[in-house]
Design an enzyme around this catalytic site. Structure first.
Site, PDB file in Angstrom:
ATOM      1  N   ARG A 253     -12.812  39.250 -11.481  1.00 25.99           N
ATOM      2  CA  ARG A 253     -11.850  38.234 -11.030  1.00 25.99           C
ATOM      3  C   ARG A 253     -10.967  37.802 -12.201  1.00 25.99           C
ATOM      4  O   ARG A 253     -11.457  37.497 -13.283  1.00 25.99           O
ATOM      5  CB  ARG A 253     -12.638  37.048 -10.482  1.00 25.99           C
ATOM      6  CG  ARG A 253     -11.870  36.183  -9.526  1.00 25.99           C
ATOM      7  CD  ARG A 253     -12.787  35.161  -8.892  1.00 25.99           C
ATOM      8  NE  ARG A 253     -13.341  34.240  -9.882  1.00 25.99           N
ATOM      9  CZ  ARG A 253     -13.726  32.995  -9.607  1.00 25.99           C
ATOM     10  NH1 ARG A 253     -13.632  32.521  -8.397  1.00 25.99           N
ATOM     11  NH2 ARG A 253     -14.241  32.221 -10.552  1.00 25.99           N
TER      12      ARG A 253
ATOM     13  N   ASP B 205     -11.601  22.265   1.367  1.00 27.53           N
ATOM     14  CA  ASP B 205     -11.915  22.312  -0.056  1.00 27.53           C
ATOM     15  C   ASP B 205     -10.712  22.934  -0.766  1.00 27.53           C
ATOM     16  O   ASP B 205     -10.344  24.081  -0.496  1.00 27.53           O
ATOM     17  CB  ASP B 205     -13.188  23.144  -0.291  1.00 27.53           C
ATOM     18  CG  ASP B 205     -13.692  23.008  -1.734  1.00 27.53           C
ATOM     19  OD1 ASP B 205     -12.839  22.905  -2.642  1.00 27.53           O
ATOM     20  OD2 ASP B 205     -14.915  23.011  -1.938  1.00 27.53           O
TER      21      ASP B 205
ATOM     22  N   TYR C 205     -11.198  20.783 -12.753  1.00 28.80           N
ATOM     23  CA  TYR C 205     -11.339  21.498 -14.036  1.00 28.80           C
ATOM     24  C   TYR C 205     -10.786  22.915 -13.963  1.00 28.80           C
ATOM     25  O   TYR C 205     -10.820  23.640 -14.940  1.00 28.80           O
ATOM     26  CB  TYR C 205     -12.797  21.509 -14.507  1.00 28.80           C
ATOM     27  CG  TYR C 205     -13.809  21.875 -13.437  1.00 28.80           C
ATOM     28  CD1 TYR C 205     -13.991  23.195 -13.060  1.00 28.80           C
ATOM     29  CD2 TYR C 205     -14.565  20.892 -12.811  1.00 28.80           C
ATOM     30  CE1 TYR C 205     -14.904  23.529 -12.081  1.00 28.80           C
ATOM     31  CE2 TYR C 205     -15.482  21.226 -11.820  1.00 28.80           C
ATOM     32  CZ  TYR C 205     -15.646  22.537 -11.455  1.00 28.80           C
ATOM     33  OH  TYR C 205     -16.541  22.875 -10.478  1.00 28.80           O
ATOM     34  N   LYS C 206     -10.307  23.326 -12.781  1.00 32.08           N
ATOM     35  CA  LYS C 206      -9.729  24.668 -12.656  1.00 32.08           C
ATOM     36  C   LYS C 206      -8.243  24.582 -13.026  1.00 32.08           C
ATOM     37  O   LYS C 206      -7.923  24.365 -14.186  1.00 32.08           O
ATOM     38  CB  LYS C 206      -9.990  25.210 -11.253  1.00 32.08           C
ATOM     39  CG  LYS C 206     -11.500  25.457 -11.032  1.00 32.08           C
ATOM     40  CD  LYS C 206     -11.890  25.796  -9.625  1.00 32.08           C
ATOM     41  CE  LYS C 206     -13.415  25.997  -9.562  1.00 32.08           C
ATOM     42  NZ  LYS C 206     -13.959  25.906  -8.215  1.00 32.08           N
TER      43      LYS C 206
ATOM     44  N   PHE D 165     -17.703  29.052  -0.863  1.00 30.64           N
ATOM     45  CA  PHE D 165     -18.398  28.849  -2.131  1.00 30.64           C
ATOM     46  C   PHE D 165     -19.741  28.184  -1.817  1.00 30.64           C
ATOM     47  O   PHE D 165     -19.797  27.232  -1.041  1.00 30.64           O
ATOM     48  CB  PHE D 165     -17.524  27.959  -3.026  1.00 30.64           C
ATOM     49  CG  PHE D 165     -18.023  27.812  -4.418  1.00 30.64           C
ATOM     50  CD1 PHE D 165     -17.887  28.846  -5.330  1.00 30.64           C
ATOM     51  CD2 PHE D 165     -18.634  26.642  -4.835  1.00 30.64           C
ATOM     52  CE1 PHE D 165     -18.348  28.712  -6.631  1.00 30.64           C
ATOM     53  CE2 PHE D 165     -19.096  26.502  -6.133  1.00 30.64           C
ATOM     54  CZ  PHE D 165     -18.949  27.542  -7.030  1.00 30.64           C
TER      55      PHE D 165
END
Ligand SMILES: *Cc1c(COP(=O)(O)O)cnc(C)c1O
Length: 414
Positions: free
Chosen positions: A373, A199, A224-225, A128
């Protein structure tokens, strides 16, 4: 598998889902199939009342006293203790605050400090982007530090050498959902004298993770995921307890000091993970996250991760059966054990298709150049939702419903 068979199988799977009641803890917008919990999780229903209480009692009435009386000062570690079991960390080992990007910076610098004389950050090339950007920012700041890239297909064992201080990797890839073998990679890095910074942004709450058991060194992740902490929720970091007392982090703020209210001139780190806290904790967002994480207390994690695998398998099978001949390319591993909790398909007109799906109430996301996705948060999705998404996707590609000017307009966030 035709549509009727698909819906019947979904109903059967939902009927046997012991985790189904967890959905009740979340607010699901009416008529929506939300397949973006891997970007921003649903809001837990208990959060607004908690924020009200923080605003109307702790803040407006308690004011400065709430730092002690309402536990504001301890929130970074208290919230960390709720995250710890989900990622295989121990109590007191996880500190929460700042963004993932900032925690990457803190942990990369800490790792360089733990490996004096070594100057290379071995960074996964397809990570990312913020992970790479933060490494680049640090390398530009610290003389002699440079980045080498671990390209797709290369192993850590092949690329580690005696100048590598730290290897920077995602445990679950944000595009391909590939899950890395934590234990093996930790071993390969250690054999070369390097640390690994993991990560866990696409791992925590979606995939089995045992930081301690796998012999990991450092980790960061966002909340927050799959952890449903809300937009901009603070991130966390973890460092193996055996290393922690040697850790010097560069953002050495007063809230991570051993005696913040002694106001000494010189910095001295707080014992343990508290030293990773920089400035004043983000009380409002930490409170929302704290409330959201209460849901994890009684959850059977093994069952949750198993549901994620069955769900993503089911979606792949459904889409490949219903959308055959439309050129969708599966971008994630077929083997569920090697896959995170999202499914990606590449399609040249993927952006327009995702927009058309959103117009029909199925929310996923799009990653350039051509990846559609779909995230499957096992805590609140039903198999019926998965089947519905596959059926609507089929309708949209069959009828070319996506082929309209309004679906070509790109916003700031995709
Ligand atoms: C989501 C995500 C981030 C988020 O970084 P922020 O600083 O919290 O915006 C970082 N790294 C990875 C791999 C991610 O998936």
């Amino acid at each position: 598998m035709d549509q009727r068979e698909l819906l019947a199988r979904a109903a059967h799977l939902d009927a046997g889902d012991a985790l189904a009641p967890l959905r009740e803890a979340f607010h699901m917008p009416e008529g929506m199939v939300y397949l973006d919990g891997n970007s921003l999780g649903l809001m837990p229903k208990a959060v607004p009342a908690r924020l009200q209480a923080v605003a109307h009692q702790e803040w407006s009435e308690g004011l400065i006293r709430s730092w002690s009386n309402a536990g504001w000062f301890d929130l970074p570690m208290a919230v960390g203790d709720r995250i710890a079991p989900v990622i295989g960390a121990g109590p007191g080992e996880v500190a929460v605050g700042d963004s993932t990007s900032v925690n990457l910076f803190k942990c990369l610098a800490a790792a360089l400090h733990l490996r004096p004389g070594r100057t290379v950050i071995l960074a996964e090339a397809n990570n990312f982007p913020t992970d790479i950007y933060m490494a680049q920012g640090l390398a530009a700041l610290v003389p002699g530090v440079r980045i080498e890239f671990l390209e797709e297909g290369q192993t850590v064992a092949q690329r580690v050498h005696d100048q590598v201080a730290v290897v920077l990797l995602s445990h679950v890839d944000y595009r391909t959902a590939v899950v890395r073998d934590m234990e093996r990679i930790n071993r390969e890095a250690r054999a070369g004298g390097a640390l690994v910074l993991w990560d866990l942004s696409h791992t925590a709450g979606a995939v089995h993770c045992d930081l301690r058991g796998s012999g990991s060194d450092l980790a960061v992740g966002c909340t927050y995921k799959y952890l449903n902490g809300g937009p901009g929720a603070p991130a966390y970091c973890w460092i193996r307890a055996e290393l922690m007392e040697q850790v010097r982090q560069p953002l050495a703020g007063w809230m991570g000091h051993a005696a913040p209210f002694g106001f000494p001139r010189d910095y001295a780190p707080a014992p343990g993970a508290r030293r990773m806290v920089c400035g004043t904790p983000q009380v409002l967002s930490l409170s929302a996250l704290d409330e959201a994480l209460k849901i994890w207390g009684g959850v059977d994690l093994a069952a949750l991760f198993a549901k994620s695998r069955v769900m993503t398998d089911f979606f792949i099978e459904a889409v490949e059966a219903l959308c055959a001949g439309h050129g969708l390319q599966l971008r994630v591993p077929r083997d569920a054990a090697a896959r995170g909790s999202h499914v990606s398909f590449d399609l040249p007109q993927g952006f327009e298709v995702m927009q058309a799906l959103a117009a029909r109430g199925v929310i996923g996301d799009f990653r350039a150049p051509a990846t559609m996705r779909f995230g499957f948060a096992p805590m609140y999705l039903r198999f019926a939702d998965v089947a519905r998404a596959a059926v609507l996707l089929r309708d949209i590609v069959d009828t070319r419903e996506w082929d309209q000017p309004r679906f070509r307009v790109r916003g700031k966030v995709t």
